[in-house]
Design a protein around this motif. Sequence first.
Motif, PDB file in Angstrom:
ATOM      1  N   HIS A  34       0.833  -1.202   0.000  1.00 47.28           N
ATOM      2  CA  HIS A  34       0.000   0.000   0.000  1.00 47.28           C
ATOM      3  C   HIS A  34       0.873   1.259   0.000  1.00 47.28           C
ATOM      4  O   HIS A  34       0.628   2.194  -0.766  1.00 47.28           O
ATOM      5  CB  HIS A  34      -0.924  -0.010   1.218  1.00 47.28           C
ATOM      6  CG  HIS A  34      -1.805   1.173   1.320  1.00 47.28           C
ATOM      7  ND1 HIS A  34      -2.832   1.421   0.438  1.00 47.28           N
ATOM      8  CD2 HIS A  34      -1.810   2.190   2.198  1.00 47.28           C
ATOM      9  CE1 HIS A  34      -3.427   2.548   0.778  1.00 47.28           C
ATOM     10  NE2 HIS A  34      -2.825   3.031   1.839  1.00 47.28           N
ATOM     11  N   ALA A  35       1.884   1.268   0.838  1.00 48.45           N
ATOM     12  CA  ALA A  35       2.790   2.422   0.884  1.00 48.45           C
ATOM     13  C   ALA A  35       3.514   2.603  -0.445  1.00 48.45           C
ATOM     14  O   ALA A  35       3.656   3.730  -0.931  1.00 48.45           O
ATOM     15  CB  ALA A  35       3.796   2.254   2.022  1.00 48.45           C
ATOM     16  N   ARG A  38       0.934   3.925  -2.974  1.00 41.67           N
ATOM     17  CA  ARG A  38       0.604   5.336  -2.700  1.00 41.67           C
ATOM     18  C   ARG A  38       1.735   6.284  -3.068  1.00 41.67           C
ATOM     19  O   ARG A  38       1.509   7.443  -3.359  1.00 41.67           O
ATOM     20  CB  ARG A  38       0.254   5.510  -1.231  1.00 41.67           C
ATOM     21  CG  ARG A  38      -1.120   4.958  -0.911  1.00 41.67           C
ATOM     22  CD  ARG A  38      -1.553   5.342   0.441  1.00 41.67           C
ATOM     23  NE  ARG A  38      -1.595   6.811   0.503  1.00 41.67           N
ATOM     24  CZ  ARG A  38      -1.915   7.476   1.583  1.00 41.67           C
ATOM     25  NH1 ARG A  38      -2.209   6.852   2.677  1.00 41.67           N
ATOM     26  NH2 ARG A  38      -1.941   8.791   1.575  1.00 41.67           N
ATOM     27  N   GLN A  41       4.830   7.875  -8.391  1.00 43.57           N
ATOM     28  CA  GLN A  41       4.776   9.098  -9.186  1.00 43.57           C
ATOM     29  C   GLN A  41       5.470   8.795 -10.500  1.00 43.57           C
ATOM     30  O   GLN A  41       6.541   8.189 -10.519  1.00 43.57           O
ATOM     31  CB  GLN A  41       5.460  10.273  -8.491  1.00 43.57           C
ATOM     32  CG  GLN A  41       4.672  10.824  -7.338  1.00 43.57           C
ATOM     33  CD  GLN A  41       5.185  12.178  -6.891  1.00 43.57           C
ATOM     34  OE1 GLN A  41       6.212  12.683  -7.336  1.00 43.57           O
ATOM     35  NE2 GLN A  41       4.447  12.794  -5.987  1.00 43.57           N
ATOM     36  N   GLY A  56       0.341  11.217  -9.849  1.00 46.06           N
ATOM     37  CA  GLY A  56       0.376  10.299  -8.723  1.00 46.06           C
ATOM     38  C   GLY A  56      -0.218   8.959  -9.096  1.00 46.06           C
ATOM     39  O   GLY A  56      -0.522   8.692 -10.268  1.00 46.06           O
ATOM     40  N   PRO A  57      -0.432   8.104  -8.098  1.00 39.46           N
ATOM     41  CA  PRO A  57      -0.853   6.724  -8.355  1.00 39.46           C
ATOM     42  C   PRO A  57      -2.220   6.587  -9.013  1.00 39.46           C
ATOM     43  O   PRO A  57      -2.495   5.605  -9.684  1.00 39.46           O
ATOM     44  CB  PRO A  57      -0.859   6.078  -6.966  1.00 39.46           C
ATOM     45  CG  PRO A  57      -0.939   7.202  -6.012  1.00 39.46           C
ATOM     46  CD  PRO A  57      -0.279   8.367  -6.674  1.00 39.46           C
ATOM     47  N   ARG A  58      -3.085   7.546  -8.860  1.00 41.07           N
ATOM     48  CA  ARG A  58      -4.400   7.490  -9.497  1.00 41.07           C
ATOM     49  C   ARG A  58      -4.447   8.322 -10.765  1.00 41.07           C
ATOM     50  O   ARG A  58      -5.502   8.579 -11.313  1.00 41.07           O
ATOM     51  CB  ARG A  58      -5.467   7.976  -8.520  1.00 41.07           C
ATOM     52  CG  ARG A  58      -5.627   7.055  -7.320  1.00 41.07           C
ATOM     53  CD  ARG A  58      -6.617   7.632  -6.355  1.00 41.07           C
ATOM     54  NE  ARG A  58      -6.215   9.022  -6.078  1.00 41.07           N
ATOM     55  CZ  ARG A  58      -6.235   9.593  -4.901  1.00 41.07           C
ATOM     56  NH1 ARG A  58      -6.666   8.927  -3.873  1.00 41.07           N
ATOM     57  NH2 ARG A  58      -5.852  10.833  -4.728  1.00 41.07           N
ATOM     58  N   VAL A  98       1.314   0.782 -10.453  1.00 40.57           N
ATOM     59  CA  VAL A  98       0.486   0.356  -9.325  1.00 40.57           C
ATOM     60  C   VAL A  98       0.054  -1.101  -9.523  1.00 40.57           C
ATOM     61  O   VAL A  98       0.098  -1.905  -8.588  1.00 40.57           O
ATOM     62  CB  VAL A  98      -0.738   1.283  -9.151  1.00 40.57           C
ATOM     63  CG1 VAL A  98      -1.754   0.680  -8.192  1.00 40.57           C
ATOM     64  CG2 VAL A  98      -0.288   2.655  -8.658  1.00 40.57           C
TER      65      VAL A  98
END
Length: 134
Positions: A34-35, A38, A41, A56-58, A98
């Motif tokens: 998870h870390a 998150r 980049q 970022g991740p999303r 991710v």
Amino acid sequence: MESLDQPDSAAMRAYADELRDMFRQIQDAGMELHAQARGVQVTEKSRDGLVSVTVGPRGELVRLDLDPRIYRRPEARQLADTIVETAQRAAAGARERVTEILEPVIPRAELEAHLDGDVETALAHLAERMEGER
């Protein structure tokens, strides 16, 4: 006699065992993964090198850098298209990263279906696994 439309109990038990194992793996590695996810980049540069986009991740925009040379060519539409195309490539890269990070605990096809918001495909994967079809 079991219905042909219903998964047999052995397949359901096997799937439940697999889910339990997957849950344990996620639990064990979850915080670290998870870390990592998150912290993703991704930076992409435009083909001409004048635009740099970091997401970022999303796929959310984190940073946008414009080389001052862009002002030599005042085509606003071209600049906007370049920014969008560069941001899309960066977002695709972030999504892939991710997915790579989480793939050890979540099967790629299932994760991609969830990321796409494709409930139908996600449920189809679940049904296949419950029926033991993989």
